[in-house]
Design a protein around this motif. Structure first.
Motif, mmCIF file in Angstrom:
data_model
loop_
_atom_site.group_PDB
_atom_site.id
_atom_site.type_symbol
_atom_site.label_atom_id
_atom_site.label_comp_id
_atom_site.label_asym_id
_atom_site.label_seq_id
_atom_site.Cartn_x
_atom_site.Cartn_y
_atom_site.Cartn_z
ATOM 1 N N ARG A 1 -7.203 1.584 2.310
ATOM 2 C CA ARG A 1 -7.337 2.577 3.381
ATOM 3 C C ARG A 1 -6.611 2.105 4.644
ATOM 4 N NH1 ARG A 1 -9.292 7.704 3.909
ATOM 5 N NH2 ARG A 1 -10.462 7.107 5.774
ATOM 6 N N ALA A 2 -6.733 0.821 4.947
ATOM 7 C CA ALA A 2 -6.041 0.266 6.112
ATOM 8 C C ALA A 2 -4.527 0.359 5.941
ATOM 9 C CB ALA A 2 -6.468 -1.186 6.333
ATOM 10 N N ALA A 3 -4.055 0.119 4.719
ATOM 11 C CA ALA A 3 -2.617 0.234 4.449
ATOM 12 C C ALA A 3 -2.142 1.669 4.628
ATOM 13 C CB ALA A 3 -2.315 -0.255 3.033
ATOM 14 N N LEU A 4 -2.956 2.609 4.206
ATOM 15 C CA LEU A 4 -2.601 4.025 4.335
ATOM 16 C C LEU A 4 -2.510 4.433 5.798
ATOM 17 C CD1 LEU A 4 -2.061 6.713 2.902
ATOM 18 C CD2 LEU A 4 -4.533 7.116 2.893
ATOM 19 N N VAL A 5 -3.441 3.952 6.611
ATOM 20 C CA VAL A 5 -3.430 4.276 8.042
ATOM 21 C C VAL A 5 -2.194 3.689 8.717
ATOM 22 C CG1 VAL A 5 -4.609 3.847 10.237
ATOM 23 C CG2 VAL A 5 -5.925 4.507 8.224
ATOM 24 N N ALA A 6 -1.795 2.481 8.298
ATOM 25 C CA ALA A 6 -0.666 1.794 8.929
ATOM 26 C C ALA A 6 0.675 2.381 8.528
ATOM 27 C CB ALA A 6 -0.706 0.306 8.573
ATOM 28 N N ALA A 7 0.734 3.101 7.408
ATOM 29 C CA ALA A 7 2.003 3.597 6.879
ATOM 30 C C ALA A 7 2.438 4.882 7.560
ATOM 31 C CB ALA A 7 1.881 3.831 5.379
ATOM 32 N N GLN A 8 3.727 5.183 7.413
ATOM 33 C CA GLN A 8 4.246 6.479 7.812
ATOM 34 C C GLN A 8 4.131 7.423 6.624
ATOM 35 O OE1 GLN A 8 8.159 5.295 9.232
ATOM 36 N NE2 GLN A 8 7.455 5.530 11.349
ATOM 37 N N SER A 9 4.800 8.552 6.696
ATOM 38 C CA SER A 9 4.591 9.578 5.685
ATOM 39 C C SER A 9 5.365 9.346 4.396
ATOM 40 C CB SER A 9 4.983 10.952 6.257
ATOM 41 O OG SER A 9 6.321 10.922 6.726
ATOM 42 N N THR A 10 6.326 8.409 4.367
ATOM 43 C CA THR A 10 7.147 8.219 3.177
ATOM 44 C C THR A 10 6.493 7.252 2.201
ATOM 45 O OG1 THR A 10 8.379 6.378 4.143
ATOM 46 C CG2 THR A 10 9.210 8.600 4.583
ATOM 47 N N ASN A 11 6.880 7.396 0.916
ATOM 48 C CA ASN A 11 6.351 6.499 -0.114
ATOM 49 C C ASN A 11 6.816 5.064 0.106
ATOM 50 O OD1 ASN A 11 4.930 8.472 -1.417
ATOM 51 N ND2 ASN A 11 6.459 8.840 -3.008
ATOM 52 N N ASP A 12 8.047 4.899 0.595
ATOM 53 C CA ASP A 12 8.570 3.552 0.823
ATOM 54 C C ASP A 12 7.752 2.817 1.877
ATOM 55 O OD1 ASP A 12 10.518 3.886 -1.057
ATOM 56 O OD2 ASP A 12 12.103 4.414 0.365
ATOM 57 N N SER A 13 7.426 3.515 2.953
ATOM 58 C CA SER A 13 6.649 2.857 4.010
ATOM 59 C C SER A 13 5.230 2.572 3.542
ATOM 60 C CB SER A 13 6.627 3.720 5.277
ATOM 61 O OG SER A 13 5.946 4.934 5.050
ATOM 62 N N LEU A 14 4.672 3.461 2.709
ATOM 63 C CA LEU A 14 3.332 3.231 2.173
ATOM 64 C C LEU A 14 3.339 2.040 1.225
ATOM 65 C CD1 LEU A 14 0.386 3.962 1.860
ATOM 66 C CD2 LEU A 14 1.020 5.708 0.185
ATOM 67 N N LEU A 15 4.380 1.929 0.415
ATOM 68 C CA LEU A 15 4.485 0.796 -0.509
ATOM 69 C C LEU A 15 4.606 -0.513 0.260
ATOM 70 C CD1 LEU A 15 4.621 0.173 -3.547
ATOM 71 C CD2 LEU A 15 7.115 0.293 -3.372
ATOM 72 N N LYS A 16 5.384 -0.497 1.335
ATOM 73 C CA LYS A 16 5.551 -1.713 2.134
ATOM 74 C C LYS A 16 4.250 -2.100 2.838
ATOM 75 C CE LYS A 16 8.322 -3.835 5.800
ATOM 76 N NZ LYS A 16 7.137 -4.441 6.420
ATOM 77 N N SER A 17 3.582 -1.115 3.457
ATOM 78 C CA SER A 17 2.333 -1.429 4.153
ATOM 79 C C SER A 17 1.266 -1.911 3.174
ATOM 80 C CB SER A 17 1.832 -0.212 4.936
ATOM 81 O OG SER A 17 1.440 0.838 4.070
ATOM 82 N N THR A 18 1.275 -1.377 1.936
ATOM 83 C CA THR A 18 0.322 -1.825 0.916
ATOM 84 C C THR A 18 0.599 -3.268 0.513
ATOM 85 O OG1 THR A 18 0.112 0.433 0.079
ATOM 86 C CG2 THR A 18 -0.613 -1.347 -1.369
ATOM 87 N N ALA A 19 1.887 -3.577 0.313
ATOM 88 C CA ALA A 19 2.255 -4.949 -0.045
ATOM 89 C C ALA A 19 1.857 -5.919 1.064
ATOM 90 C CB ALA A 19 3.762 -5.030 -0.310
ATOM 91 N N ASP A 20 2.090 -5.521 2.308
ATOM 92 C CA ASP A 20 1.726 -6.389 3.438
ATOM 93 C C ASP A 20 0.214 -6.604 3.495
ATOM 94 O OD1 ASP A 20 4.384 -6.492 4.107
ATOM 95 O OD2 ASP A 20 4.252 -4.986 5.707
ATOM 96 N N ALA A 21 -0.551 -5.521 3.299
ATOM 97 C CA ALA A 21 -2.008 -5.619 3.382
ATOM 98 C C ALA A 21 -2.568 -6.486 2.257
ATOM 99 C CB ALA A 21 -2.627 -4.224 3.343
ATOM 100 N N LEU A 22 -2.056 -6.303 1.033
ATOM 101 C CA LEU A 22 -2.547 -7.090 -0.101
ATOM 102 C C LEU A 22 -2.181 -8.570 0.048
ATOM 103 C CD1 LEU A 22 -1.773 -4.626 -3.037
ATOM 104 C CD2 LEU A 22 -4.032 -5.248 -2.152
ATOM 105 N N THR A 23 -1.005 -8.827 0.606
ATOM 106 C CA THR A 23 -0.610 -10.222 0.846
ATOM 107 C C THR A 23 -1.539 -10.871 1.862
ATOM 108 O OG1 THR A 23 1.711 -9.719 0.356
ATOM 109 C CG2 THR A 23 1.259 -11.720 1.622
ATOM 110 N N LYS A 24 -1.840 -10.138 2.907
ATOM 111 C CA LYS A 24 -2.674 -10.682 3.983
ATOM 112 C C LYS A 24 -4.104 -10.929 3.525
ATOM 113 C CE LYS A 24 -4.243 -9.737 8.708
ATOM 114 N NZ LYS A 24 -4.150 -8.816 9.876
ATOM 115 N N TRP A 25 -4.635 -10.028 2.675
ATOM 116 C CA TRP A 25 -6.062 -10.076 2.344
ATOM 117 C C TRP A 25 -6.335 -10.489 0.892
ATOM 118 C CZ3 TRP A 25 -8.913 -10.090 6.472
ATOM 119 C CH2 TRP A 25 -8.481 -9.414 7.619
ATOM 120 N N LYS A 26 -5.340 -11.046 0.216
ATOM 121 C CA LYS A 26 -5.531 -11.406 -1.191
ATOM 122 C C LYS A 26 -6.633 -12.456 -1.373
ATOM 123 C CE LYS A 26 -1.759 -14.788 -1.008
ATOM 124 N NZ LYS A 26 -0.408 -15.159 -1.517
ATOM 125 N N ASP A 27 -6.719 -13.410 -0.454
ATOM 126 C CA ASP A 27 -7.758 -14.444 -0.572
ATOM 127 C C ASP A 27 -9.148 -13.841 -0.425
ATOM 128 O OD1 ASP A 27 -5.866 -16.397 -0.966
ATOM 129 O OD2 ASP A 27 -5.750 -16.951 1.147
#
Length: 734
Positions: free
Chosen positions: A614-640
């Protein structure tokens, strides 16, 4: 004001006649009658304190106007002149044609409680029918239409139904016995069918584990709902009888502790109070500094829409524009190219921010000057504040016209009242409250007004300071000290340091803007784990409710959808981590929630994954590319954090099932990206090969609709299967 729709026939004419006789009115209490915002409220009334750069009372009045309230009586006591001046400057009064809602100030300096205020209202004869009772520190976007109709219909059948209270779900922490707003746990008993309030108790001390309910209540209500997971929104729909009841009972001072509890135990008059629970809408009262922080973040994250910075506009307030990642900026902001503004931040008009500054999860007011290399996190900086180079402010509140000299550090939980000056390189210790005004000599109770003679300034006694320099030397200021001096270690803060008891709160961490310290969370968790001779976490999970133990009682406790509520609370807790809470503290809080709901690690895995996505979705813009990037960033940050709850294949499976559910029902934006995110979960070791293959295997005999994401990920799943077969062949050769 929204127009009422006619329903036709005699009923419509009857309603129209009633509306013409009694316009919808509201009584807004512009005094808090508490000490919790001292020392700030010695100089400015609480309802005029800025909340995301807008005075609190403007949110309340704007909502009442949106909901069709036609007349609002603003009851003023302390600082009444300031309140009246603001109402006129903001356009609420003084211009009858400018608004459809009439706002009138009612002034009295004799009232020392909410009960006194309502007695004055009764004496003035201003209320003609049912009315909304609310305080000016309440933020809401709920619709009043349904609850007003419920109250009206109930009154037709039973004239003794004098009040309807608005409540919402908010389960308190098992560790602190407080909600996320810093409010004490409340126990309510409700009639299952009618939602009549039968019992009400706030458990301020948290020491009583048992609830004692009168036998007559149980005898008359064989089935009732017993809640400790409800928040009182302090929005009430009242009949005129409420005012007369206060007039007849002069010992009614507090709205809840005296009036509500008084009616509940009065079996002679028979007056009744009902409740109305809201679900998807927002309502919260700012009762303390922790709720000030929580509600501010809710506004910034748009839970209160349309009561948000880029929509609201009052008086001289400047227009705000929403940017990516929940960043709001006014048009006239001077921002250095090297300055970094983090997510969920607000920058007010005519504010300048210097080079290499980092601001995150903070609200900066208007006309502020922030120098170079300044760090501000989780804080609230009001108007015309000067912060010089190299300062650090963490999870604190800084009022108008404060001046922080170069290198000053404000530690978490501090409150710097108006015009405080902090010298160079001075460290203001955590939870300090500093004011130019000394503590008033009279001993006020928790229900008395925050009166102060604001013209008197500082008393004749010498100001003092308990701050320290970077060398940790305690300092004491004399009146001869020159605030312009720059000598490190020989200066501090000019003002009075208020002790915890001076504000009515001995444990500052409970109601502070700052996150609860890790050490305190660990201490509380240990206390919970050993309470009642419970030796293990599993024992705690299985502890029965008191109602379950009483076999002689006919009470039947109705359970709610606990997981949905657990998931929502985990998301709220996770959001605080995004706002700066340390990950170790986050794990402690989530574990406490899990214990309070008696859930498993797998439930935590799904809820935490949902919060991250949900946090990744809020941080992203409307495109799939930006959503994919924000998701990757969020999962990297919170994987532990996720790995903490995925110790087994079953727990990893829970993440995959939750992801499917989100793509199909809740956050469909992720649906086309499932096959791209799944390999990322595998690469980051959030889910294992065994979990993915088992998930795919269990879907083989499922309906086609349930196979959508397995088919979408078929290439990756086949690659895993082939890799597994190669590994098996290699093992056989060896």
């Amino acid at each position: 004001m929204s127009q009422k729709k006619s329903r036709g026939g005699a009923a419509a004419r009857e309603d129209a006649d009633e509306l013409s006789r009694s316009p919808l009115q509201a009584v807004l209490l512009a005094d808090s009658f508490t000490l919790k915002f001292r020392p700030i409220t010695l100089e400015r009334p609480k309802v005029l304190l800025p909340l995301v750069n807008v005075p609190m009372i403007d949110y309340t009045l704007s909502w009442l106007e949106t909901e069709g309230v036609e007349e609002v009586f603003v009851f003023c006591c302390a600082h009444a002149q300031q309140v009246k001046e603001h109402l006129e400057e903001a356009g609420w009064t003084g211009k009858p044609a400018a608004r459809e809602m009439a706002v009138m100030a009612v002034e009295s300096h004799d009232a020392i409680s909410a009960g006194d205020a309502l007695r004055v209202m009764y004496g003035r004869g201003l209320i003609n029918g049912d009315f909304v009772l609310i305080s000016g520190d309440t933020i809401s976007n709920m619709s009043l239409k349904e609850v007003l109709q419920e109250h009206k219909d109930r009154r037709k059948k039973d004239p003794l139904a004098v009040m309807t209270m608005i409540i919402k779900h908010s389960k308190p922490s098992i560790l602190t016995h407080q909600t996320r707003l810093g409010n004490d746990e409340i126990v309510m008993a409700l009639a299952s069918e009618t939602k009549e309030l039968l019992y009400y108790e706030d458990r301020a001390d948290g020491s009583h584990l048992c609830v004692t309910i009168d036998k007559d209540i149980l005898a008359n209500n064989p089935t009732l709902q017993l809640h400790n997971n409800m928040e009182d929104c302090y929005i009430d729909i009242c009949s005129p009888d409420v005012l007369s009841l206060f007039t007849d009972n002069f010992d009614y001072q507090h709205l809840r502790r005296h009036f509500v509890k008084g009616l509940l135990v009065d079996d002679i008059m028979g007056y009744k109070i009902y409740t109305h629970e809201i679900h998807s809408s927002y309502a919260a009262r700012i009762d303390n500094f922790r709720s000030y922080d929580a509600v501010s973040k809710d506004i910034i994250q748009r839970w209160t829409y349309p009561m948000v910075p880029d929509v609201l506009s009052f008086g001289n307030c400047h227009e705000m524009k929403l940017h990516r990642q929940g960043i709001y900026k006014a048009s006239d902001v001077t921002l250095s190219h090297s300055a970094q503004i983090g997510a969920n931040s607000v920058i007010g008009n005519a504010t300048s921010i210097g080079e290499q500054c980092k601001i995150s999860n903070s609200v900066i007011g208007e006309g502020c000057s922030i120098g170079k290399n300044v760090l501000i996190h989780g804080s609230y900086i009001w108007d015309n504040v000067i912060i010089e180079d190299g300062c650090k402010v963490s999870n604190s509140l800084v009022c108008d016209d404060v001046h922080l000299r170069a290198g000053a550090i404000v530690e978490p939980g501090c409150i710097l009242s108006f015009k405080i000056k902090v010298r160079k390189n001075v460290v203001v210790p955590a939870y300090s409250k500093v004011s130019l005004l000394d503590k008033p000599s009279n001993e006020d109770s928790d229900e008395e007004l925050e009166y102060a003679d604001t013209n008197s300034g500082v008393t004749d006694s010498a100001p003092f300071s308990s701050t320290r320099s970077n060398a940790d030397h305690p300092t004491i200021l004399s009146e001869d000290d020159d605030l312009g001096a720059s000598e490190t270690g020989t200066s501090g803060v000019l003002g009075y340091i208020w002790a915890s008891g001076d504000t009515g709160n001995l444990e500052e961490w409970r109601q502070s803007i700052a996150p609860i310290p890790k050490e305190k969370l660990q201490e509380l968790q240990h206390a919970v784990s050993v309470d009642g001779d419970v030796g293990s976490e599993e024992d705690l999970n299985n502890r029965p409710f008191e109602a379950d133990r009483d076999n002689d009682s006919e009470i039947n406790v109705i359970e709610d959808d606990d997981y949905t509520k657990f998931e929502k609370e985990v998301e709220e807790t996770f959001q605080r981590a995004v706002d700066g809470v340390h990950q170790d503290n986050l794990i402690l809080e989530i574990n406490a929630l899990r214990l309070s709901y008696s859930l498993q690690h797998a439930d935590c895995a799904g809820a935490v994954f949902y919060s991250i996505m949900r946090a990744a979705l809020v941080a992203a813009q409307s495109t799939n590319d930006s959503l994919l990037k924000s998701t990757a960033d969020a999962l990297t940050k919170w994987k532990d954090l996720l790995r903490n709850y995925t110790k087994t294949v079953d727990e990893e499976m829970e993440i995959l099932l939750k992801f499917e559910e989100m793509c199909q029902e809740i956050t469909k934006e992720f649906s086309p990206l499932f096959s791209k995110i799944l390999p990322y979960l595998y690469d980051k070791e959030i889910v294992s090969e065994d979990a993915i293959l088992r998930w795919a295997e269990e879907k083989e005999n499922a309906d086609e609709l349930d196979k959508i994401f397995v088919k979408q990920s078929d290439v990756f799943i086949q690659w895993l299967k082939e890799a597994e077969e190669e590994d098996e062949d290699d093992e056989e050769e060896e």
